[in-house]
Design an enzyme around this catalytic site. Structure first.
Site, PDB file in Angstrom:
ATOM      1  N   TYR A 171       0.844  -1.204   0.000  1.00  0.00           N
ATOM      2  CA  TYR A 171       0.000   0.000   0.000  1.00  0.00           C
ATOM      3  C   TYR A 171       0.879   1.254   0.000  1.00  0.00           C
ATOM      4  O   TYR A 171       2.085   1.195   0.280  1.00  0.00           O
ATOM      5  CB  TYR A 171      -0.923  -0.024   1.218  1.00  0.00           C
ATOM      6  CG  TYR A 171      -1.856   1.161   1.314  1.00  0.00           C
ATOM      7  CD1 TYR A 171      -2.828   1.382   0.346  1.00  0.00           C
ATOM      8  CD2 TYR A 171      -1.761   2.068   2.365  1.00  0.00           C
ATOM      9  CE1 TYR A 171      -3.672   2.474   0.421  1.00  0.00           C
ATOM     10  CE2 TYR A 171      -2.602   3.151   2.449  1.00  0.00           C
ATOM     11  CZ  TYR A 171      -3.551   3.352   1.468  1.00  0.00           C
ATOM     12  OH  TYR A 171      -4.384   4.440   1.550  1.00  0.00           O
ATOM     13  N   THR A 173       1.527   3.688   1.901  1.00  0.00           N
ATOM     14  CA  THR A 173       2.303   4.097   3.080  1.00  0.00           C
ATOM     15  C   THR A 173       3.249   3.007   3.571  1.00  0.00           C
ATOM     16  O   THR A 173       3.915   3.190   4.591  1.00  0.00           O
ATOM     17  CB  THR A 173       1.360   4.488   4.236  1.00  0.00           C
ATOM     18  OG1 THR A 173       0.531   3.358   4.560  1.00  0.00           O
ATOM     19  CG2 THR A 173       0.484   5.663   3.855  1.00  0.00           C
ATOM     20  N   LYS A 174       3.311   1.881   2.883  1.00  0.00           N
ATOM     21  CA  LYS A 174       4.130   0.765   3.361  1.00  0.00           C
ATOM     22  C   LYS A 174       5.606   0.949   2.990  1.00  0.00           C
ATOM     23  O   LYS A 174       5.990   1.876   2.283  1.00  0.00           O
ATOM     24  CB  LYS A 174       3.582  -0.553   2.813  1.00  0.00           C
ATOM     25  CG  LYS A 174       2.213  -0.940   3.372  1.00  0.00           C
ATOM     26  CD  LYS A 174       2.247  -1.070   4.877  1.00  0.00           C
ATOM     27  CE  LYS A 174       0.988  -1.700   5.456  1.00  0.00           C
ATOM     28  NZ  LYS A 174      -0.203  -0.841   5.377  1.00  0.00           N
ATOM     29  N   ILE A 175       6.435   0.035   3.459  1.00  0.00           N
ATOM     30  CA  ILE A 175       7.893   0.133   3.320  1.00  0.00           C
ATOM     31  C   ILE A 175       8.301   0.150   1.849  1.00  0.00           C
ATOM     32  O   ILE A 175       9.168   0.916   1.429  1.00  0.00           O
ATOM     33  CB  ILE A 175       8.552  -1.025   4.075  1.00  0.00           C
ATOM     34  CG1 ILE A 175       8.317  -0.852   5.592  1.00  0.00           C
ATOM     35  CG2 ILE A 175      10.046  -1.101   3.782  1.00  0.00           C
ATOM     36  CD1 ILE A 175       8.557  -2.091   6.406  1.00  0.00           C
TER      37      ILE A 175
END
Length: 352
Positions: A171, A173-175
Site C-alpha cells: 500500500y 504508506t508501506k515500506i
C-alpha cells in the site's frame, strides 16, 4: 521564510521507479504479466525459497492465506486487537469468526499468554509484526496452532519464515509500495499455489468460484524497482530511528518510552512510536509537533481497536486500551531529508 510542513507519511518515488513504470507503459502489457511473475520470483529469492503469489492488496493476501490453510465456516481465528481492521475483513470474507486478543505492552504484538486464556483452542491465528517488531511466533504456535505472519509492516526484516504462511502489503504508506498490492508467501508453496489458483479466475478448463485479485504489471514494476534498494531503505529507517532515540534521551527519564523490538538485529522499523506517561502529555507533545509544522498520528485510536469494532467489553483487552490513549507516531520514512530529521529531533530535544 516559512518552513514546509512535514507529513507523517510520504512515499519515496525515484527516477528509477518512474522509469520502471514507463517501461511497462511502453510495452503495452499493463495487466498481470511478466513483471508480476518477476516480482514473485524475486520475492521467493528474498525469502530464501518457497513460493510467492502477488495479489491486489494485503487484505486479499490475508483472505487467500486463510483459504489456503483450509479455514472452515465460522471457525475461530485469533487476532491481535491492536491491529488494522483488514484482519477482521479478511476473516469474514473467508467465512471465519475473528476473536480479538490483547497485546503485550512492550512491543504491541499478540500476547501468547492472553491467546491461551482467550482462544486456547483456536487452530489458526494471525500474528502481526507490529510496526516492525517481531511477534513471538514459536510461543503463539504452541500446541500445533498454525500462524499466519502479517509482515505488512515488517518487509525487510527477518520475519515471515516461522509461520504457516506470511502476507505482505505494498500500500502507499508501506515500506515498499506500488500504490496498492499484496503478496502471500509460504515455504512449502501450498498456500501460494492455492492463492494462485483462486486468483486465476478466467479461461480455466473446469469451473469453481474464483475471483480477480490480480496485481497489475504497473504495480509490480514499481515494487521491483523499490526492492532493489531495500537495504538502503532499511538502513535509512534505522539511522533515523537512532537519531530520534538520541534526541529523546531526556524523555526516558520522565516516564516516556518507545515501542520495543524495532531496533533488534536485522529489523526494519516501520513506525517510531512513543508511549507517553498519560494522554495529556501525549496531547502536549502532539501540539508541540503541530506548532513546528510536523504531522504526527495516534497509530491506533481507541475506537479502532478490533474488540471495540466487534462490540466486546473494553476490559477484555486492557493493555491495548491503555496503549491507544498514550501512543504517538512520528514521521519515519526514507523520503525525509536530513534537515527534516533534524527538525523532528529538535522538537523531541526541547519538549518539557
Amino acid at each position: 521564510m516559512k518552513t514546509a510542513p512535514i507529513p507523517h507519511n510520504r512515499p519515496q518515488i525515484t527516477d528509477a521507479d518512474q522509469a520502471a513504470v514507463a517501461s511497462v507503459l511502453d510495452s503495452g502489457w499493463l495487466a498481470q504479466g511478466p513483471r508480476t511473475l518477476a516480482l514473485e520470483e524475486t520475492f521467493s529469492n528474498l525469502m530464501g525459497g518457497g513460493e510467492a503469489c502477488a495479489l491486489s492488496s494485503g487484505t486479499a493476501a490475508l483472505f487467500l492465506a486463510l483459504k489456503g490453510l483450509d479455514l472452515q465456516p465460522r471457525e475461530v481465528v485469533a487476532v491481535p486487537t491492536y491491529a488494522c481492521s483488514a484482519l477482521l475483513n479478511a476473516i469474514h470474507m473467508a467465512g471465519g469468526t475473528p476473536l480479538p486478543v490483547d497485546v503485550r505492552g512492550t512491543d504491541f504484538c499478540l500476547d501468547p499468554e492472553r491467546l491461551e486464556e482467550t482462544a486456547g483452542t483456536a487452530r489458526l491465528a494471525i500474528a502481526v509484526h507490529t510496526f516492525g517488531a517481531s511477534a513471538p511466533i514459536s510461543s503463539l504456535a504452541r500446541g500445533g496452532r498454525q500462524i499466519i505472519e502479517d509482515c505488512c509492516q515488517s518487509l525487510g526484516g527477518p520475519q515471515g519464515h516461522a509461520g504457516a504462511a506470511a502476507v505482505f502489503s505494498f500500500y502507499a504508506t508501506k515500506i515498499v509500495t506500488g500504490g496498492q498490492g499484496g503478496l502471500v508467501w509460504d515455504a512449502k508453496g501450498q498456500v501460494a499455489d492455492a492463492a494462485r489458483d483462486y486468483r486465476q479466475f478466467d479461461c480455466r478448463p473446469t469451473y469453481r468460484p474464483r475471483f480477480n485479485l490480480q496485481m497489475t504489471d504497473i504495480q509490480a514494476a514499481m515494487i521491483l524497482s523499490q526492492l532493489d534498494r531495500l537495504d538502503a531503505i532499511r538502513q535509512r529507517r534505522r539511522e533515523t530511528a537512532a537519531f530520534y532515540d538520541a534526541a529523546a534521551s531526556e524523555l526516558w527519564n520522565t516516564g516516556w518510552r518507545r515501542q520495543q523490538g524495532i531496533d533488534h538485529a536485522g529489523h526494519l522499523p516501520y513506525r517510531y512510536v512513543l508511549v507517553a506517561p498519560d494522554w495529556t502529555q501525549r496531547k502536549a507533545l502532539a501540539a508541540a509537533f503541530a506548532k513546528a509544522g510536523i504531522s504526527t498520528i495516534v497509530p491506533m485510536e481507541t475506537h479502532e481497536l478490533l474488540h471495540r469494532y466487534l462490540g466486546l467489553p473494553p476490559e477484555t483487552c486492557p493493555v491495548a486500551e491503555d496503549l491507544s490513549t498514550r501512543t504517538l507516531s512520528l514521521p519515519l520514512y526514507p523520503a525525509l531529508t536530513c534537515e527534516e530529521v533534524k527538525r523532528i529531533s529538535a522538537v523531541l530535544e526541547s519538549f518539557k
